[in-house]
Design a protein around this motif. Structure first.
Motif, PDB file in Angstrom:
ATOM      1  N   GLY A  55       0.848  -1.184   0.000  1.00 38.29           N
ATOM      2  CA  GLY A  55       0.000   0.000   0.000  1.00 38.29           C
ATOM      3  C   GLY A  55       0.884   1.235   0.000  1.00 38.29           C
ATOM      4  N   TYR A  59      -1.648   5.696   2.703  1.00 35.97           N
ATOM      5  CA  TYR A  59      -2.630   4.755   3.245  1.00 35.97           C
ATOM      6  C   TYR A  59      -2.192   4.285   4.631  1.00 35.97           C
ATOM      7  CZ  TYR A  59      -5.565   0.722   4.022  1.00 35.97           C
ATOM      8  OH  TYR A  59      -6.433  -0.167   4.598  1.00 35.97           O
ATOM      9  N   ARG A  62      -2.744   6.448   7.644  1.00 39.20           N
ATOM     10  CA  ARG A  62      -4.120   6.451   8.162  1.00 39.20           C
ATOM     11  C   ARG A  62      -4.539   5.115   8.767  1.00 39.20           C
ATOM     12  NH1 ARG A  62      -4.526   8.162   2.976  1.00 39.20           N
ATOM     13  NH2 ARG A  62      -5.957   6.488   2.408  1.00 39.20           N
ATOM     14  N   HIS A  63      -3.793   4.041   8.472  1.00 40.76           N
ATOM     15  CA  HIS A  63      -4.146   2.697   8.930  1.00 40.76           C
ATOM     16  C   HIS A  63      -2.885   1.982   9.415  1.00 40.76           C
ATOM     17  CE1 HIS A  63      -7.079   3.830   5.790  1.00 40.76           C
ATOM     18  NE2 HIS A  63      -7.954   3.250   6.588  1.00 40.76           N
ATOM     19  N   HIS A  75      -8.723  -3.891   6.896  1.00 41.78           N
ATOM     20  CA  HIS A  75      -8.189  -2.941   5.919  1.00 41.78           C
ATOM     21  C   HIS A  75      -9.081  -2.827   4.696  1.00 41.78           C
ATOM     22  CE1 HIS A  75      -4.180  -1.857   7.484  1.00 41.78           C
ATOM     23  NE2 HIS A  75      -4.324  -2.984   8.166  1.00 41.78           N
ATOM     24  N   ASN A  76      -8.893  -1.730   3.986  1.00 36.29           N
ATOM     25  CA  ASN A  76      -9.566  -1.524   2.710  1.00 36.29           C
ATOM     26  C   ASN A  76      -8.683  -2.193   1.648  1.00 36.29           C
ATOM     27  OD1 ASN A  76     -11.495  -0.597   0.949  1.00 36.29           O
ATOM     28  ND2 ASN A  76     -10.552   1.422   0.706  1.00 36.29           N
ATOM     29  N   GLY A 123      -3.420   5.554  -2.751  1.00 37.08           N
ATOM     30  CA  GLY A 123      -3.745   5.458  -1.335  1.00 37.08           C
ATOM     31  C   GLY A 123      -5.132   4.929  -1.035  1.00 37.08           C
ATOM     32  N   GLN A 124      -5.741   4.260  -2.019  1.00 33.38           N
ATOM     33  CA  GLN A 124      -7.102   3.771  -1.827  1.00 33.38           C
ATOM     34  C   GLN A 124      -7.177   2.478  -1.033  1.00 33.38           C
ATOM     35  OE1 GLN A 124      -9.243   3.723  -5.550  1.00 33.38           O
ATOM     36  NE2 GLN A 124      -8.311   5.654  -6.166  1.00 33.38           N
ATOM     37  N   GLY A 125      -6.050   1.798  -0.826  1.00 32.72           N
ATOM     38  CA  GLY A 125      -6.078   0.560  -0.068  1.00 32.72           C
ATOM     39  C   GLY A 125      -4.831  -0.265  -0.281  1.00 32.72           C
TER      40      GLY A 125
END
Length: 181
Positions: A55, A59, A62-63, A75-76, A123-125
């Motif tokens: 990732g 990303y 934030r995670h 997670h996404n 950064g979508q997952g």
């Protein structure tokens, strides 16, 4: 592909069409020279590979980074749809020789590897793809690899063709050019 380029330069009369797809098909029925059936000949055309889970830095700001494959359920994850099966790819891991499959979820599902890579870069997952798609981006620092110790190697790409069918001279040249040594 350097091998195909050399083959075409040496044999200008040979025409090559390569179709790369994430679906299972009966290539013989579709009038192709290569497919996967029970009487197939397999020719190794690339090195061993492994899956890479990665990732973007944004990303992971934030995670939290996953420590085990089961952490991915929080997670996404960017999923790959397998067109012929209609299902989603179950992410495959291994620990102490025991396989672990994790069905992940996320906001984005796609059957196109390039779009999955772009989504991870944006950064979508988290993405899980073969190393040839993600390793260069990890080396450049554009993606961060996680769960590397959980990702086993596998035999890599192979070309399959039917043993019952007489191969044309052009196809034999192509197989020889692509064979991984």
């Amino acid at each position: 592909m350097p091998a195909v380029k050399r083959l075409m330069a040496d044999y200008p009369e040979v025409k090559i069409e390569i179709s790369i797809d994430q679906r299972f098909v009966d290539l013989v029925a579709e009038r192709n020279d290569a497919s996967v059936e029970k009487d197939m000949i397999a020719v190794k055309i690339g090195p061993e590979m492994r899956m890479v889970v990665a990732g973007s830095e944004g990303y992971f700001e934030r995670h939290p980074r996953p420590v085990t494959p089961h952490d991915l359920t929080q997670h996404n994850c960017i999923n790959l749809r397998l067109p012929t099966l209609g299902g989603l790819y179950a992410w495959e891991f291994e620990q102490d020789g025991r396989p672990i499959n994790v069905r992940v979820t996320g906001q984005f599902i796609c059957n196109d590897v390039a779009m999955i890579v772009d989504a991870a870069l944006d950064g979508q997952g988290v993405a899980c793809l073969p190393c040839d798609h993600l390793d260069p981006l990890v080396k450049e620092g554009r993606l961060i690899q996680v769960l590397a110790d959980w990702c086993p190697s596998f035999p890599g790409y192979h070309l399959y063709y039917p043993s019952r069918r007489l191969a044309s001279p052009a196809f034999t040249l192509l197989v020889d050019a692509l064979r991984y040594r």
